[in-house]
Design a protein around this motif. Structure first.
Motif, PDB file in Angstrom:
ATOM      1  N   VAL A  51      31.415  47.991  24.222  1.00 42.24           N
ATOM      2  CA  VAL A  51      32.403  49.052  24.429  1.00 42.24           C
ATOM      3  C   VAL A  51      32.848  49.071  25.894  1.00 42.24           C
ATOM      4  O   VAL A  51      34.043  49.190  26.190  1.00 42.24           O
ATOM      5  CB  VAL A  51      31.822  50.423  23.995  1.00 42.24           C
ATOM      6  N   LEU A  52      31.910  48.924  26.805  1.00 43.56           N
ATOM      7  CA  LEU A  52      32.252  48.877  28.231  1.00 43.56           C
ATOM      8  C   LEU A  52      33.139  47.675  28.557  1.00 43.56           C
ATOM      9  O   LEU A  52      34.093  47.792  29.323  1.00 43.56           O
ATOM     10  CB  LEU A  52      30.978  48.808  29.076  1.00 43.56           C
ATOM     11  N   ASP A  53      32.822  46.522  27.993  1.00 46.98           N
ATOM     12  CA  ASP A  53      33.613  45.315  28.246  1.00 46.98           C
ATOM     13  C   ASP A  53      35.058  45.457  27.780  1.00 46.98           C
ATOM     14  O   ASP A  53      35.946  44.786  28.300  1.00 46.98           O
ATOM     15  CB  ASP A  53      32.974  44.104  27.568  1.00 46.98           C
ATOM     16  N   LYS A  54      35.295  46.328  26.818  1.00 51.02           N
ATOM     17  CA  LYS A  54      36.655  46.563  26.327  1.00 51.02           C
ATOM     18  C   LYS A  54      37.426  47.550  27.200  1.00 51.02           C
ATOM     19  O   LYS A  54      38.556  47.894  26.906  1.00 51.02           O
ATOM     20  CB  LYS A  54      36.607  47.078  24.888  1.00 51.02           C
ATOM     21  N   GLY A  55      36.799  48.035  28.275  1.00 48.39           N
ATOM     22  CA  GLY A  55      37.479  48.940  29.199  1.00 48.39           C
ATOM     23  C   GLY A  55      37.330  50.407  28.870  1.00 48.39           C
ATOM     24  O   GLY A  55      38.006  51.248  29.463  1.00 48.39           O
ATOM     25  N   PRO A  91      39.412  45.896  34.265  1.00 47.34           N
ATOM     26  CA  PRO A  91      39.746  44.509  33.938  1.00 47.34           C
ATOM     27  C   PRO A  91      40.628  43.810  34.977  1.00 47.34           C
ATOM     28  O   PRO A  91      40.480  42.612  35.200  1.00 47.34           O
ATOM     29  CB  PRO A  91      40.487  44.612  32.601  1.00 47.34           C
ATOM     30  N   LEU A  92      41.528  44.524  35.613  1.00 51.94           N
ATOM     31  CA  LEU A  92      42.415  43.883  36.585  1.00 51.94           C
ATOM     32  C   LEU A  92      41.668  43.381  37.818  1.00 51.94           C
ATOM     33  O   LEU A  92      41.918  42.288  38.320  1.00 51.94           O
ATOM     34  CB  LEU A  92      43.540  44.827  36.996  1.00 51.94           C
ATOM     35  N   SER A  93      40.751  44.193  38.326  1.00 54.27           N
ATOM     36  CA  SER A  93      39.987  43.789  39.506  1.00 54.27           C
ATOM     37  C   SER A  93      38.669  43.109  39.144  1.00 54.27           C
ATOM     38  O   SER A  93      37.980  42.595  40.019  1.00 54.27           O
ATOM     39  CB  SER A  93      39.710  45.006  40.391  1.00 54.27           C
ATOM     40  N   ASP A 119      30.243  44.681  41.787  1.00 57.68           N
ATOM     41  CA  ASP A 119      30.677  43.381  41.283  1.00 57.68           C
ATOM     42  C   ASP A 119      30.111  43.070  39.901  1.00 57.68           C
ATOM     43  O   ASP A 119      30.734  42.361  39.125  1.00 57.68           O
ATOM     44  CB  ASP A 119      30.277  42.272  42.254  1.00 57.68           C
ATOM     45  N   THR A 120      28.915  43.586  39.590  1.00 56.66           N
ATOM     46  CA  THR A 120      28.285  43.285  38.308  1.00 56.66           C
ATOM     47  C   THR A 120      27.861  44.569  37.604  1.00 56.66           C
ATOM     48  O   THR A 120      27.675  45.612  38.245  1.00 56.66           O
ATOM     49  CB  THR A 120      27.033  42.396  38.495  1.00 56.66           C
ATOM     50  N   LEU A 121      27.677  44.460  36.296  1.00 60.31           N
ATOM     51  CA  LEU A 121      27.194  45.597  35.513  1.00 60.31           C
ATOM     52  C   LEU A 121      25.782  45.973  35.934  1.00 60.31           C
ATOM     53  O   LEU A 121      25.447  47.163  36.001  1.00 60.31           O
ATOM     54  CB  LEU A 121      27.250  45.274  34.017  1.00 60.31           C
TER      55      LEU A 121
END
Length: 191
Positions: A51-55, A91-93, A119-121
């Protein structure tokens, strides 16, 4: 008959997910007040990461209550503090953004919040897991003697997810990240 019904009724335990725990909790005394520091340990389930990866942002809430013991009645709550955290992928940055606020975070843009980029999760989750300097109140309100009963709660707040996700998370264990810890803590001077 009433005794049988009460004996059958299940006892309600504090909500705690399987892998979540509070590894450290400490009260600190500073010149400007009393602060709670806590370290929460949990792993983010794969479904929540997707879900997080989808923004889509997810929200966490850390709450603390400080009590004064009373021998003649229940303990008196003398301080309470809440910290709201919003974690989202940009997602843009291609960076992770963590917003931290004492009030619920809304999309309106109003309110006071601290924004941090990672920079990372894994780095962003370390920021969520570490609840530092949660201000409970002034020393004059709390007092600096003896042990203080403290209750600390940390949870994933599914009520702020978009409506379709709120309906979909009902009954799914992956969305149950919560922990509660109570202790009697002494105040420690900050160094």
């Amino acid at each position: 008959m009433l005794g049988w019904v009460l004996a059958w009724w299940p006892a309600v335990a504090p909500a705690q997910s399987k892998g979540a725990s509070v590894s450290q909790m400490r009260l600190e005394l500073a010149d400007d007040g009393v602060y709670l520091n806590a370290q929460v340990q949990f792993e983010l389930p794969n479904l929540v990461e997707e879900v997080l990866d989808k923004g889509i942002a997810i929200y966490f809430v850390a709450e603390a209550e400080l009590f004064r013991e009373r021998w003649y009645w229940t303990d008196l709550r003398i301080a309470q503090a809440t910290r709201h955290m919003r974690l989202a992928y940009q997602p843009l940055s291609r960076r992770w953004r963590l917003n931290v606020s004492p009030m619920p975070i809304t999309n309106s843009g109003f309110g006071v919040s601290l924004n941090q980029n990672f920079d990372t999760l894994a780095e962003a989750l370390e920021g969520v897991r570490r609840v530092a300097r949660l201000r409970l109140g002034d020393i004059s309100e709390i007092g600096d003697e003896g042990l203080h009963p403290v209750t600390f709660r940390f949870r994933l707040d599914t009520s702020q997810l978009p409506r379709p996700f709120q309906i979909g998370v009902v009954g799914q264990a992956d969305w149950n990240i919560s922990v509660e810890r109570s202790a009697r803590l002494p105040l420690e001077k900050m160094k």
